[in-house]
Scaffold this motif. Sequence first.
Motif, PDB file in Angstrom:
ATOM      1  N   ARG A  91      54.916 128.302  35.295  1.00  0.00           N
ATOM      2  CA  ARG A  91      55.504 128.926  36.471  1.00  0.00           C
ATOM      3  C   ARG A  91      54.482 129.769  37.236  1.00  0.00           C
ATOM      4  N   LYS A  92      53.564 130.416  36.503  1.00  0.00           N
ATOM      5  CA  LYS A  92      52.548 131.258  37.142  1.00  0.00           C
ATOM      6  C   LYS A  92      51.375 130.441  37.670  1.00  0.00           C
ATOM      7  N   ARG A  93      51.407 129.127  37.424  1.00  0.00           N
ATOM      8  CA  ARG A  93      50.349 128.225  37.886  1.00  0.00           C
ATOM      9  C   ARG A  93      48.981 128.654  37.340  1.00  0.00           C
ATOM     10  N   VAL A  94      48.938 128.959  36.051  1.00  0.00           N
ATOM     11  CA  VAL A  94      47.661 129.300  35.415  1.00  0.00           C
ATOM     12  C   VAL A  94      46.743 128.080  35.523  1.00  0.00           C
ATOM     13  N   PRO A  95      45.586 128.201  36.189  1.00  0.00           N
ATOM     14  CA  PRO A  95      44.791 127.021  36.525  1.00  0.00           C
ATOM     15  C   PRO A  95      44.361 126.160  35.352  1.00  0.00           C
ATOM     16  N   ASP A  96      43.987 126.793  34.229  1.00  0.00           N
ATOM     17  CA  ASP A  96      43.481 126.002  33.106  1.00  0.00           C
ATOM     18  C   ASP A  96      44.545 125.729  32.042  1.00  0.00           C
ATOM     19  N   PHE A  97      45.811 126.037  32.367  1.00  0.00           N
ATOM     20  CA  PHE A  97      46.879 125.731  31.420  1.00  0.00           C
ATOM     21  C   PHE A  97      47.310 124.281  31.541  1.00  0.00           C
ATOM     22  N   ALA A  98      47.481 123.626  30.398  1.00  0.00           N
ATOM     23  CA  ALA A  98      48.035 122.270  30.354  1.00  0.00           C
ATOM     24  C   ALA A  98      49.043 122.198  29.222  1.00  0.00           C
TER      25      ALA A  98
END
Length: 215
Positions: free
Chosen positions: A110-117
Motif C-alpha cells: 500500500r505504501k508503494r515501497v520501491p524495493d518490496f516484492a
Amino acid sequence: MQLTRILAIRHGETAWNRDTRIQGHIDIPLNERGLWQARRAAEALRDEPIAAVYSSDLARAHTTAQAIAAARGLPVHTHAGLRERHFGRFEGKTWNEIETGWPDEALAWRKRVPDFAPEGGENLLTLRERIANTVHELAARHPGEQVVMVAHGGVLDVLYRLATGQDIQAPRTWTLDNAGINRLLWTPEGLSLVGWADIGHLQDDADAPLDESTT
C-alpha cells in the motif's frame, strides 16, 4: 524530431476485476462486459491512423487488442514486456485476503515501497525498468506514426508516472479504467502526456468503469 504517438489502453474487464482479486500473471479472460468494452474501444478508434497494435501476451489484454486490430485488418504483436506486474503469492487473492494473511507485506504494498516484492513477485523498480525499456523498444520502431499498446493497470500506472515525472511512491490521483484510451508521445528522450482516461465510448454502460492499478 523523431516521435511516436502511443494509444495506451487497459484491457477490458474480467470477473476477477469485479471480485478485486489480484490477477498479475494469471491468465484470466475478459467477461461479457469486458468484451463489450473492447468492441467499444475499437469503435472509438475507427478513424485513428494506427500503424501497429501491440499487446501483453495475457489473454485479457490480447483479446482487447484483437478487437482493435481486427477492425482495420492488422495483426496483434504480443510482447511479454507489456505484462502486468508479477504479484507472486498475492496472485489469486483478494485485497482483503492479502491484508488478513500478510499484514506487513500488505502495508509495504500500500505504501508503494520501491524495493518490496511479494514472495515470488516483482518490485516496483524492476517493473518500471521493464516497462520503460519495452515502450522504448516498441515506439522506436515507428517514428512519425501512431501505435496502440494494450496492457494492464500496473503498466498504465508506470506509463503515467514516466510521462509526468511522478515519483514511483507518489499517491495515485489518476484513474486506470478498463478499456480507457490514454494518449502519450514518445521521443528518444522519454514520454510526455497528451491525454488521459478517455472513457466517453463507455458512457452508456450501466455500471461505472472499474479503476484498479493492480490487476
